[in-house]
Design a protein around this motif. Structure first.
Motif, PDB file in Angstrom:
ATOM      1  N   GLU A   1      15.034  14.252  39.731  1.00  0.00           N
ATOM      2  CA  GLU A   1      14.733  13.131  40.665  1.00  0.00           C
ATOM      3  C   GLU A   1      13.116  12.667  40.680  1.00  0.00           C
ATOM      4  O   GLU A   1      12.612  11.893  40.921  1.00  0.00           O
ATOM      5  CB  GLU A   1      15.385  13.171  42.224  1.00  0.00           C
ATOM      6  CG  GLU A   1      16.874  12.898  42.264  1.00  0.00           C
ATOM      7  CD  GLU A   1      17.391  13.315  43.167  1.00  0.00           C
ATOM      8  OE1 GLU A   1      18.982  13.160  43.414  1.00  0.00           O
ATOM      9  OE2 GLU A   1      16.934  13.912  44.435  1.00  0.00           O
ATOM     10  N   ALA A   2      12.535  14.045  41.013  1.00  0.00           N
ATOM     11  CA  ALA A   2      10.891  13.897  41.277  1.00  0.00           C
ATOM     12  C   ALA A   2      10.433  13.254  39.927  1.00  0.00           C
ATOM     13  O   ALA A   2       9.579  12.654  40.052  1.00  0.00           O
ATOM     14  CB  ALA A   2      10.392  15.451  41.174  1.00  0.00           C
ATOM     15  N   ALA A   3      11.153  13.657  38.728  1.00  0.00           N
ATOM     16  CA  ALA A   3      10.437  13.082  37.450  1.00  0.00           C
ATOM     17  C   ALA A   3      10.783  11.313  37.593  1.00  0.00           C
ATOM     18  O   ALA A   3       9.803  10.792  37.038  1.00  0.00           O
ATOM     19  CB  ALA A   3      11.101  13.565  36.420  1.00  0.00           C
ATOM     20  N   ARG A   4      11.797  11.094  38.094  1.00  0.00           N
ATOM     21  CA  ARG A   4      12.295   9.776  38.163  1.00  0.00           C
ATOM     22  C   ARG A   4      11.192   9.003  38.985  1.00  0.00           C
ATOM     23  O   ARG A   4      10.677   7.941  38.698  1.00  0.00           O
ATOM     24  CB  ARG A   4      13.631   9.328  38.647  1.00  0.00           C
ATOM     25  CG  ARG A   4      14.889  10.171  37.852  1.00  0.00           C
ATOM     26  CD  ARG A   4      15.355   9.321  36.649  1.00  0.00           C
ATOM     27  NE  ARG A   4      16.265   8.391  37.518  1.00  0.00           N
ATOM     28  CZ  ARG A   4      16.177   6.999  37.149  1.00  0.00           C
ATOM     29  NH1 ARG A   4      14.952   6.587  36.479  1.00  0.00           N
ATOM     30  NH2 ARG A   4      16.789   6.026  37.721  1.00  0.00           N
ATOM     31  N   VAL A   5      10.924   9.690  40.271  1.00  0.00           N
ATOM     32  CA  VAL A   5      10.101   8.798  41.068  1.00  0.00           C
ATOM     33  C   VAL A   5       8.765   8.835  40.544  1.00  0.00           C
ATOM     34  O   VAL A   5       8.102   7.768  40.824  1.00  0.00           O
ATOM     35  CB  VAL A   5      10.070   9.635  42.449  1.00  0.00           C
ATOM     36  CG1 VAL A   5       9.060   9.055  43.194  1.00  0.00           C
ATOM     37  CG2 VAL A   5      11.400   9.655  42.913  1.00  0.00           C
ATOM     38  N   LEU A   6       8.312   9.817  39.530  1.00  0.00           N
ATOM     39  CA  LEU A   6       6.894   9.760  39.146  1.00  0.00           C
ATOM     40  C   LEU A   6       6.899   8.901  37.724  1.00  0.00           C
ATOM     41  O   LEU A   6       6.066   8.702  37.015  1.00  0.00           O
ATOM     42  CB  LEU A   6       6.620  11.164  38.570  1.00  0.00           C
ATOM     43  CG  LEU A   6       6.062  12.034  39.741  1.00  0.00           C
ATOM     44  CD1 LEU A   6       6.405  13.574  39.440  1.00  0.00           C
ATOM     45  CD2 LEU A   6       5.040  11.759  40.256  1.00  0.00           C
TER      46      LEU A   6
ATOM     47  N   HIS B   1      12.221  15.646  29.415  1.00  0.00           N
ATOM     48  CA  HIS B   1      10.874  16.582  29.991  1.00  0.00           C
ATOM     49  C   HIS B   1      11.135  17.583  31.137  1.00  0.00           C
ATOM     50  O   HIS B   1      10.273  18.298  31.354  1.00  0.00           O
ATOM     51  CB  HIS B   1       9.767  15.461  30.448  1.00  0.00           C
ATOM     52  CG  HIS B   1       9.202  14.736  29.339  1.00  0.00           C
ATOM     53  ND1 HIS B   1       8.466  15.341  28.297  1.00  0.00           N
ATOM     54  CD2 HIS B   1       9.344  13.328  28.956  1.00  0.00           C
ATOM     55  CE1 HIS B   1       8.007  14.288  27.522  1.00  0.00           C
ATOM     56  NE2 HIS B   1       8.656  13.392  27.742  1.00  0.00           N
ATOM     57  N   VAL B   2      12.232  17.494  31.717  1.00  0.00           N
ATOM     58  CA  VAL B   2      12.566  18.179  32.809  1.00  0.00           C
ATOM     59  C   VAL B   2      13.986  19.070  32.682  1.00  0.00           C
ATOM     60  O   VAL B   2      13.855  20.391  32.571  1.00  0.00           O
ATOM     61  CB  VAL B   2      12.471  17.394  34.274  1.00  0.00           C
ATOM     62  CG1 VAL B   2      12.957  18.254  35.357  1.00  0.00           C
ATOM     63  CG2 VAL B   2      11.339  16.924  34.521  1.00  0.00           C
TER      64      VAL B   2
ATOM     65  N   ARG C   1      16.692  18.050  42.650  1.00  0.00           N
ATOM     66  CA  ARG C   1      15.542  17.076  43.103  1.00  0.00           C
ATOM     67  C   ARG C   1      14.386  17.264  41.976  1.00  0.00           C
ATOM     68  O   ARG C   1      13.445  16.445  41.814  1.00  0.00           O
ATOM     69  CB  ARG C   1      15.152  17.640  44.193  1.00  0.00           C
ATOM     70  CG  ARG C   1      16.003  17.264  45.497  1.00  0.00           C
ATOM     71  CD  ARG C   1      15.473  18.151  46.483  1.00  0.00           C
ATOM     72  NE  ARG C   1      15.200  19.442  46.038  1.00  0.00           N
ATOM     73  CZ  ARG C   1      14.279  20.061  46.702  1.00  0.00           C
ATOM     74  NH1 ARG C   1      13.510  19.723  47.725  1.00  0.00           N
ATOM     75  NH2 ARG C   1      13.962  21.249  46.302  1.00  0.00           N
ATOM     76  N   LEU C   2      14.697  18.010  40.907  1.00  0.00           N
ATOM     77  CA  LEU C   2      13.660  18.133  39.862  1.00  0.00           C
ATOM     78  C   LEU C   2      13.492  16.952  38.851  1.00  0.00           C
ATOM     79  O   LEU C   2      12.620  16.367  38.808  1.00  0.00           O
ATOM     80  CB  LEU C   2      13.883  19.216  39.087  1.00  0.00           C
ATOM     81  CG  LEU C   2      13.572  20.694  39.844  1.00  0.00           C
ATOM     82  CD1 LEU C   2      13.704  21.812  39.097  1.00  0.00           C
ATOM     83  CD2 LEU C   2      11.867  20.477  40.028  1.00  0.00           C
TER      84      LEU C   2
ATOM     85  N   LEU D   1      14.387  23.057  31.241  1.00  0.00           N
ATOM     86  CA  LEU D   1      14.920  23.961  32.298  1.00  0.00           C
ATOM     87  C   LEU D   1      16.240  24.665  31.887  1.00  0.00           C
ATOM     88  O   LEU D   1      16.571  25.725  31.962  1.00  0.00           O
ATOM     89  CB  LEU D   1      15.245  23.497  33.593  1.00  0.00           C
ATOM     90  CG  LEU D   1      13.800  22.772  34.369  1.00  0.00           C
ATOM     91  CD1 LEU D   1      14.107  22.199  35.673  1.00  0.00           C
ATOM     92  CD2 LEU D   1      12.972  24.276  34.629  1.00  0.00           C
TER      93      LEU D   1
END
Lengths: 594, 337
Positions: free
Chosen positions: A213-218, A228-229, A210-211, A233
């Motif tokens: 994915e969170a970037a995608r949504v942002l 960037h993510v 989801r990390l 990591l």
């Protein structure tokens, strides 16, 4: 080989051990809190003393056969006669090449390993676990076997050259592989890709999906989400894997000696050459001291890195089948690449050992292709003018004898040590790194140390299994320790409470857990000894060759028969080692690493 | 603004969403309420563009979003357990979406500060997110979702991991922020109290289908089915057998008594009926529908006692009864359509 098997095992064993030890420690804290303080303090003193006494033989052994040689090396190497301008110039030259080849090797290993890690972590495909196992096989194989494998595939008498010569009726092998930097790098990649797959792959599958994915949504597109993510990591795990690979490549010996030749001298090879051929022991000792300093620094750095990257996701992302065309292309092409890269050298070797592809003597272009067991038969013949004074099969006998002795010795010394270390006290916490220190020394260095410390006893063949035991001991201890530590005292108390005699307690509680670990440890020691090349090459006498030494000698001699015998012997060693690996896998406790 | 039309999705061969259609109006907070595994999260992911529906479409202001990638939709999504970037600080997490819009650094700084102020985290800017408590992480996640000024905000069980008291407080704050910013929002939860608190409209999902939707008070007042009444915990759901029918007035036999209930024609399968008796519809009065039973358990609940009868029927009383005591009460039953 010992180095490799060892490091990986110690790493794995070490991890699970520290986890387990941690648990048992906290348990003990809980338990002792319930007891009266003075009573437990008394018992702790007694315990510590028992620990210490059971550790005496092991400590004495390491003192004599590890720390004494080590101090001899340091004394020799840091002496004024060793630290001369000429020596330092040569050392810096060798050091540079050692760094250079290790750096290139790491780079190439990452180039193959990172996409491979991605492949295994993200995708399912038929035969996946088999392919993953295949990529791990080289790691456990002796260096001489890997060198022989690459030689059988790409060497002057290897499949590729024979094929090309046959196809285009050439007089000389067209592909020059053995004796190039490329050969060294290829073998290193072959060896260590599995490290990257394991470390980075596990980080990748632990990464919370989801990390990104969170970037995608942002508002990040896939590329930016990765940069960037995902990448930041993964960075600690990539660094850790790279550093571990670097450590292995830095101390690589067999691969460089057999595939590169003496013109590519790393520290390890130069130590060997200086000690054995040029008899410049002070210079060899100086080089050893430099190498030791480097490996210890890298090990320390790795330990720090490995500690950082411990973050797990609550819901690891499961692998899935490739969906889009791009994904399918990636999976298909990369799978094929991995299969080819990892199976060809392993297949070329046994095939080459039973194939007569040229006239044994005389014209090279006249091929008499056919299957033959001649090379194996020749192993039992003592030819005049051959490489040995004894039939080559003697090497087989010697290796088995040495391996047997190593198993016996390392178990005898390892058991009490593992038992003592499985209970955490202030003393064992202090002793533990001491017992593991031999991991940091390379095999050739140990051989040199033996020469410096026991030069009057060098005629004795028993020095070889002693050296093997020194190398194998840390792994044996690390293999036994978690199993011993995993038996909670309460289990024994429960059994006793139910009416079992001490013997029954041991038979019903301890033994079922211990025997698997003991068998794994024994197999480990056996494999280490069978494949050990660096120390043996320095210590063994011409009339007592071991299998790896015999392979090396065969390979460095001209002639089709010698080549064939090298192939035959390497095939035997590969078979034995593979069986041992399978055995270890079988007896390994489910769940744990050992 | 947002319109979801006939979305189908299967998961491992099983239908997960079976023709979901609904819309969200400007400034409206819609709550998707359903048990875990009912496909709520998947529906959010489809709207966000992280997953693709097998059929059906999602529109924004009439425009089809089918070909629009997740990062171009400008929908904020707050993940369950937040999915904060562990390698970034609080401020960097919040700034992420703004950075992706390539805004000038000064503006990013300003907006991050403003948004952190909105969730009362101004002092936390430079902290690592891994050092934060659950409630603080939740606020950072909210700030991160709000910062790029999304046209739609989606929440996936945003309070699931928190304890009750913290949950109530954060729920109140969230409600305030949603009302102030007037961002249309979809809020997914399995907790009906959360749903009733925050929603302008509730959509109940069950087995991949919308079983009921409407304003919270409407859903509360007129549950459409036995499942809805049970899921929302509205009261005792009692199965009964229809004895006679007099227009809308049915006589139904249950294990607690024979009651007269208003039912729509064609309710149930014609011969049986599911009845709802809310705990508040039980009283000590004379006449009407009678409930007789024996007290099985008495549970103290702060300002009242929960009385459970044999057979599981419960109601509240201001004074304790004794276990084993026989009761005879008046009840008001509703017919579940």
């Amino acid at each position: 080989m010992s180095q490799r098997v060892g490091e990986s095992a110690s790493q794995r064993v070490g991890e699970s051990a520290s986890q387990r030890v941690g648990e048992s420690a906290s348990q003990r804290v809980g338990e002792s809190a319930n007891q009266q303080v003075s009573e437990s303090a008394n018992r702790r003193v007694v315990d510590s003393l028992t620990h210490l006494s059971s550790l005496i033989p092991t400590l004495a052994f390491l003192g004599l056969f590890f720390f004494l040689p080590l101090t001899r090396i340091l004394a020799f190497g840091l002496d004024a006669s060793a630290v001369t301008l000429d020596n330092l110039r040569l050392a810096s030259h060798v050091l540079f090449f050692t760094f250079y080849q290790a750096f290139l090797s790491v780079l190439l290993t990452l180039v193959l390993g990172l996409p491979a890690a991605w492949l295994f972590a993200r995708y399912d495909f038929p035969g996946k676990s088999l392919l993953k196992a295949l990529t791990a096989v080289p790691f456990m194989l002796p260096t001489v076997v890997v060198a022989a494998g690459f030689n059988a595939l790409l060497g002057p008498r290897g499949w590729l050259n024979l094929g090309l010569m046959n196809l285009f009726s050439l007089q000389d092998p067209p592909v020059e592989f053995v004796g190039t930097l490329g050969a060294i790098l290829a073998a290193h990649v072959f060896y260590n890709t599995t490290i990257v797959i394991r470390i980075v792959g596990s980080a990748l599958s632990q990464l919370d999906p989801r990390l990104p994915e969170a970037a995608r949504v942002l508002g990040a597109d896939e590329r930016r989400a990765f940069r960037h993510v995902t990448l930041p990591l993964l960075r600690p795990s990539i660094l850790a894997a790279g550093l571990l690979v670097f450590l292995f490549d830095f101390t690589s010996f067999g691969v460089i000696l057999l595939l590169g030749g003496p013109q590519f001298a790393t520290l390890e090879v130069e130590i060997y050459l200086q000690a054995l051929s040029l008899l410049d022991l002070p210079l060899a000792a100086l080089l050893s001291a430099i190498q030791l300093a480097c490996t210890l620094a890298f090990s320390a750095l790795y330990t720090r890195l490995a500690r950082v990257q411990a973050q797990t996701s609550p819901r690891p992302r499961p692998a899935s089948y490739a969906k889009t065309l791009r994904q399918r292309l990636f999976v298909a092409s990369f799978t094929l690449l991995l299969i080819a890269f990892f199976i060809l050298p392993l297949l070329a070797l046994p095939l080459r050992s039973v194939t007569q592809l040229e006239a044994t003597r005389g014209d090279r272009t006249q091929f008499q292709a056919g299957l033959t067991l001649d090379f194996y038969r020749e192993l039992f013949v003592n030819r005049r003018g051959s490489v040995f004074y004894v039939p080559p099969a003697e090497a087989l006998r010697n290796s088995l004898l040495y391996a047997g002795t190593t198993v016996l010795l390392s178990l005898l010394l390892g058991f009490p040590a593992a038992r003592a270390l499985s209970r955490q006290t202030r003393l064992t916490r202090l002793l533990d790194p001491l017992l593991m220190l031999p991991l940091g020394a390379s095999a050739v260095m140990l051989g040199l140390g033996f020469i410096l410390a026991f030069n009057r006893m060098l005629a004795q063949p028993w020095l070889v299994p002693i050296a093997h035991t020194t190398i194998a001991l840390p792994f044996v201890i690390r293999a036994l320790q978690p199993a011993l530590a995993s038996i909670p005292e309460r289990l024994r108390q429960a059994a006793a409470n139910l009416g079992a005699s001490p013997l029954r307690v041991w038979l019903t509680v301890d033994w079922p857990i211990i025997w698997r670990a003991a068998l794994a440890a024994a197999t480990f020691a056996f494999t280490v000894s069978m494949g050990e090349f660096g120390a043996t090459a320095l210590l063994t006498r011409p009339e007592y060759p071991t299998i790896p030494v015999a392979i090396y000698r065969f390979l460095s001699q001209p002639g089709g028969l010698n080549y064939g015998q090298a192939m035959a012997m390497a095939t035997l060693l590969m078979a034995v080692t593979t069986l041992a690996i399978l055995l270890i896998e079988r007896v390994r406790l489910p769940g744990g690493e050992f | 603004m947002l319109k979801v039309e006939n979305v189908y999705k299967t998961y491992e061969g099983q239908p997960l969403l079976r023709g979901i259609s609904f819309s969200v109006a400007a400034g409206e907070t819609v709550c998707l309420l359903g048990a875990s595994g009912s496909g709520k999260s998947t529906l959010l992911r489809i709207i966000a563009g992280l997953e693709v529906a097998e059929s059906g479409r999602v529109f924004w202001d009439g425009g089809d979003l089918s070909g629009v990638a997740a990062h171009r939709r400008n929908f904020g999504l707050m993940f369950q357990d937040y999915a904060l970037f562990p390698h970034l600080s609080v401020a960097e997490n919040v700034a992420f979406g703004l950075k992706m819009q390539n805004l000038p650094a000064a503006e990013i700084k300003e907006r991050v500060a403003a948004v952190l102020g909105m969730v009362n985290l101004r002092a936390f800017e430079h902290r690592r997110v891994t050092e934060l408590s659950g409630g603080e992480q939740q606020r950072v996640a909210l700030a991160r979702a709000l910062a790029p000024r999304p046209r739609l905000l989606m929440f996936d069980e945003p309070l699931g991991a928190l304890d009750r008291a913290l949950r109530d407080r954060l729920l109140g704050e969230l409600r305030g922020i949603l009302h102030r910013t007037r961002v249309p929002a979809i809020y997914v939860t399995h907790d009906q109290e959360e749903a009733f608190t925050i929603a302008d409209r509730i959509i109940l999902l069950h087995q991949g289908e919308i079983v009921q939707q409407g304003a919270p008070e409407a859903v509360y007042a007129r549950p459409k089915s036995k499942w809805v009444a049970k899921f929302l915990g509205l009261g005792n759901v009692v199965d009964g057998k229809k004895l006679t029918e007099d227009g809308r007035r049915w006589t139904v036999e249950t294990e607690f008594g024979v009651w007269k209930v208003d039912c729509k024609t064609g309710a149930g399968d014609g011969s049986s009926a599911a009845l709802l008796v809310r705990p508040g519809a039980v009283n000590a009065g004379e006449g009407g529908n009678r409930l007789s039973g024996r007290v099985a358990d008495v549970i103290f609940e702060k300002d009242r006692f929960k009385i459970v009868l044999e057979g599981g029927f419960y109601f509240y009383a201001s004074q304790a009864l004794t276990v084993g005591e026989a009761v005879d009460l008046q009840v008001e039953a509703e017919c579940l359509a």
